[in-house]
Motif scaffolding. Structure first.
Motif, PDB file in Angstrom:
ATOM      1  N   PHE A  24       0.865  -1.181   0.000  1.00 48.49           N
ATOM      2  CA  PHE A  24       0.000   0.000   0.000  1.00 48.49           C
ATOM      3  C   PHE A  24       0.898   1.226   0.000  1.00 48.49           C
ATOM      4  CE2 PHE A  24      -2.034  -3.499   2.147  1.00 48.49           C
ATOM      5  CZ  PHE A  24      -3.285  -3.544   1.564  1.00 48.49           C
ATOM      6  N   GLY A  25       0.662   2.159  -0.936  1.00 43.02           N
ATOM      7  CA  GLY A  25       1.552   3.299  -1.050  1.00 43.02           C
ATOM      8  C   GLY A  25       0.843   4.633  -1.160  1.00 43.02           C
ATOM      9  N   TYR A  26       1.627   5.696  -0.959  1.00 40.71           N
ATOM     10  CA  TYR A  26       1.145   7.077  -0.997  1.00 40.71           C
ATOM     11  C   TYR A  26       2.233   7.930  -1.639  1.00 40.71           C
ATOM     12  CZ  TYR A  26      -0.392  11.619   0.824  1.00 40.71           C
ATOM     13  OH  TYR A  26      -0.808  12.914   0.949  1.00 40.71           O
ATOM     14  N   VAL A  27       1.876   8.688  -2.680  1.00 42.06           N
ATOM     15  CA  VAL A  27       2.847   9.554  -3.351  1.00 42.06           C
ATOM     16  C   VAL A  27       2.965  10.848  -2.546  1.00 42.06           C
ATOM     17  CG1 VAL A  27       3.416  10.788  -5.479  1.00 42.06           C
ATOM     18  CG2 VAL A  27       2.351   8.525  -5.590  1.00 42.06           C
ATOM     19  N   ILE A  28       4.177  11.143  -2.091  1.00 41.55           N
ATOM     20  CA  ILE A  28       4.384  12.333  -1.267  1.00 41.55           C
ATOM     21  C   ILE A  28       4.936  13.516  -2.076  1.00 41.55           C
ATOM     22  CG2 ILE A  28       4.601  11.139   0.925  1.00 41.55           C
ATOM     23  CD1 ILE A  28       7.592  11.192   0.683  1.00 41.55           C
ATOM     24  N   LYS A  29       5.452  13.230  -3.291  1.00 47.76           N
ATOM     25  CA  LYS A  29       5.986  14.313  -4.126  1.00 47.76           C
ATOM     26  C   LYS A  29       6.043  13.844  -5.570  1.00 47.76           C
ATOM     27  CE  LYS A  29      10.460  15.256  -3.882  1.00 47.76           C
ATOM     28  NZ  LYS A  29      11.774  15.843  -3.533  1.00 47.76           N
ATOM     29  N   GLY A  30       5.589  14.681  -6.508  1.00 50.77           N
ATOM     30  CA  GLY A  30       5.723  14.382  -7.922  1.00 50.77           C
ATOM     31  C   GLY A  30       4.623  13.494  -8.479  1.00 50.77           C
ATOM     32  N   GLU A  31       4.992  12.689  -9.488  1.00 47.40           N
ATOM     33  CA  GLU A  31       4.053  11.809 -10.175  1.00 47.40           C
ATOM     34  C   GLU A  31       4.743  10.480 -10.475  1.00 47.40           C
ATOM     35  OE1 GLU A  31       2.752  13.648 -13.785  1.00 47.40           O
ATOM     36  OE2 GLU A  31       1.859  15.357 -12.757  1.00 47.40           O
ATOM     37  N   GLY A  47      -0.302  13.072  -3.196  1.00 43.95           N
ATOM     38  CA  GLY A  47      -1.513  12.988  -2.386  1.00 43.95           C
ATOM     39  C   GLY A  47      -2.406  11.809  -2.743  1.00 43.95           C
ATOM     40  N   GLU A  48      -2.102  11.086  -3.804  1.00 46.75           N
ATOM     41  CA  GLU A  48      -2.906   9.941  -4.201  1.00 46.75           C
ATOM     42  C   GLU A  48      -2.266   8.639  -3.713  1.00 46.75           C
ATOM     43  OE1 GLU A  48      -4.910  11.806  -8.220  1.00 46.75           O
ATOM     44  OE2 GLU A  48      -3.307  10.338  -8.461  1.00 46.75           O
ATOM     45  N   THR A  49      -3.065   7.590  -3.679  1.00 45.54           N
ATOM     46  CA  THR A  49      -2.609   6.306  -3.166  1.00 45.54           C
ATOM     47  C   THR A  49      -2.624   5.236  -4.252  1.00 45.54           C
ATOM     48  OG1 THR A  49      -4.838   5.687  -2.477  1.00 45.54           O
ATOM     49  CG2 THR A  49      -3.473   6.800  -0.837  1.00 45.54           C
ATOM     50  N   PHE A  50      -1.944   4.140  -3.973  1.00 44.07           N
ATOM     51  CA  PHE A  50      -1.938   2.983  -4.858  1.00 44.07           C
ATOM     52  C   PHE A  50      -1.787   1.735  -3.992  1.00 44.07           C
ATOM     53  CE2 PHE A  50       2.387   4.458  -4.357  1.00 44.07           C
ATOM     54  CZ  PHE A  50       3.126   3.305  -4.153  1.00 44.07           C
ATOM     55  N   TRP A  51      -2.119   0.594  -4.579  1.00 39.94           N
ATOM     56  CA  TRP A  51      -1.909  -0.666  -3.873  1.00 39.94           C
ATOM     57  C   TRP A  51      -1.736  -1.779  -4.890  1.00 39.94           C
ATOM     58  CZ3 TRP A  51      -4.759  -5.281  -3.289  1.00 39.94           C
ATOM     59  CH2 TRP A  51      -5.929  -5.349  -4.032  1.00 39.94           C
ATOM     60  N   GLU A  52      -1.141  -2.839  -4.447  1.00 41.70           N
ATOM     61  CA  GLU A  52      -1.030  -4.035  -5.273  1.00 41.70           C
ATOM     62  C   GLU A  52      -1.260  -5.245  -4.382  1.00 41.70           C
ATOM     63  OE1 GLU A  52       3.198  -5.039  -6.449  1.00 41.70           O
ATOM     64  OE2 GLU A  52       3.423  -2.937  -5.920  1.00 41.70           O
ATOM     65  N   ALA A  72       8.568  11.036  -5.167  1.00 44.28           N
ATOM     66  CA  ALA A  72       8.812  10.178  -4.002  1.00 44.28           C
ATOM     67  C   ALA A  72       7.503   9.589  -3.519  1.00 44.28           C
ATOM     68  CB  ALA A  72       9.464  10.994  -2.888  1.00 44.28           C
ATOM     69  N   PHE A  73       7.599   8.372  -3.001  1.00 41.91           N
ATOM     70  CA  PHE A  73       6.432   7.721  -2.415  1.00 41.91           C
ATOM     71  C   PHE A  73       6.863   6.907  -1.212  1.00 41.91           C
ATOM     72  CE2 PHE A  73       7.937   4.906  -5.795  1.00 41.91           C
ATOM     73  CZ  PHE A  73       7.922   3.647  -5.223  1.00 41.91           C
ATOM     74  N   VAL A  74       5.919   6.657  -0.350  1.00 42.92           N
ATOM     75  CA  VAL A  74       6.158   5.788   0.796  1.00 42.92           C
ATOM     76  C   VAL A  74       5.253   4.579   0.603  1.00 42.92           C
ATOM     77  CG1 VAL A  74       4.439   6.933   2.287  1.00 42.92           C
ATOM     78  CG2 VAL A  74       6.313   5.657   3.322  1.00 42.92           C
ATOM     79  N   VAL A  75       5.776   3.393   0.905  1.00 37.67           N
ATOM     80  CA  VAL A  75       5.019   2.162   0.685  1.00 37.67           C
ATOM     81  C   VAL A  75       5.169   1.233   1.895  1.00 37.67           C
ATOM     82  CG1 VAL A  75       6.898   1.054  -0.607  1.00 37.67           C
ATOM     83  CG2 VAL A  75       4.554   0.300  -0.966  1.00 37.67           C
TER      84      VAL A  75
END
Length: 145
Positions: A24-31, A47-52, A72-75
């Motif tokens: 589960f991830g969240y983009v903290i900067k960029g695209e 500000g958007e999230t993703f998951w796999e 950058a993203f945090v997962v």
């Protein structure tokens, strides 16, 4: 395991891989360009999230969609104890499973979501947003007393 990943401008990110459990991830900067097996590429913005789901599903892309800025993203990754968190997929397996990959969009260029696009995993929009139907509560099915 929680990891922060910073991608330099134009980075392709990790090679195709899979995880033993969900991520589960969240983009903290960029695209970020995000692509899972069976789903089209999509752009995940700040500000958007993703998951796999992990397991057998191949994660094809997590590259930086910006040619001139970091992303950058945090997962948070859940995995099986004693197994690696990221398992690279061989070229042979990619060739065997190529029919499971969705058609690719604008290969080699910056991706832009189509007008009005929203993530297939996004929560329903709030009432009053154009183009969205407002849900009304169901009536009680109990007979009157």
């Amino acid at each position: 395991m929680v990891v922060q990943v910073t991608l330099p401008p134009g980075s392709e990110g990790s090679p195709p891989h899979r995880h033993t459990g969900p991520a589960f991830g969240y983009v903290i900067k960029g695209e970020m360009i995000f692509e899972l097996e069976g789903e089209p590429q999509r752009v995940v913005k700040t500000g958007e999230t993703f998951w796999e789901p992990g397991g057998d599903v191949i994660h094809y892309q997590d590259g930086n969609n910006l040619p001139d800025a970091e992303s950058a993203f945090v997962v948070t990754i859940f995995g099986v104890a004693g197994q690696p968190m990221l398992i690279p997929v061989s070229a042979e397996e990619l060739a065997q499973r190529k029919n499971r990959r969705a058609p690719r969009l604008n290969t080699g260029t910056r991706l832009s979501p189509p007008p009005g696009w929203s993530s297939p995993r996004a929560p329903p929009a709030a009432a009053g947003v154009p183009g969205r139907r407002r849900r009304t509560p169901r009536r009680s099915r109990q007979p009157p007393r």
